[in-house]
Design an enzyme around this catalytic site. Sequence first.
Site: not given
Length: 256
Positions: A109-111
């Site tokens: 999952l992206d930052y």
Amino acid sequence: MGQDQEDGERLQKVLAQAGVASRRHAEKLILDGRVKVNGETVTVLGIKVGGQDHIEVDGRLVKRGETLYYYLLNKPVSVITSASDPRGRPTVVDLLKDIPVRVYPVGRLDYDTSGLIVLTNDGELAHRLMHPSYGIEKTYRVWVQGPVGIHALETLRQGVLLEDGKTAPAKVQSVSGLLKRTNRESKNDSLEVLEVTIHEGRNRQIRRMFEAVGYLVVKLERIRFGPLVQELALRPGVYRSLTGDEVKKLRSSVKL
């Protein structure tokens, strides 16, 4: 041990099943010369090993039949989906306190994206859940400056042309009205909220899909991963063990 050995299983699969790493990472460990079988360094893929073979990774004996652990985490924003970060930023593994083994995140999952992520030492399951051939569906709740036009919605549903190719068809529906009726969103909020279900796992895919049809994603949250669905008790930063039934459903979803 040998490439032409009929019995046994491939070394990278055995490493994954033992919880050493995902199968993809296990392949890298082999290619990097960090794995020994019966005292000999192995640097090619395809080697098969049997139950009597001794396997070492970085000088440590691999224990087979290790207990497998499965956790579900609600990842907050500003946390890296990785086991470690050279820049010292907090990772999803840092959030799992007092667990008995080292586990690894399944996918990414992206930052700036929050939501559900599975962490486990079951490398074979992790490999299959991430492999595109199994088509594991992920549902995201997406906040954008609305309203989103009909043409944009149809493009998202049919597939969006990105720089790395056209995306597969997605399921897209607006849930703004539902959330307002259940008091889960401010009635004065100018953002439109949609739920998007995809089975691909490209880098920043949801954000890029919306950018391609002219909308900037303001907030993004994953609310479903395969059979696992977000629950109110699992607040951002909180994790729990998966139940036996949940593990069974996950394994069944990838034919294990």
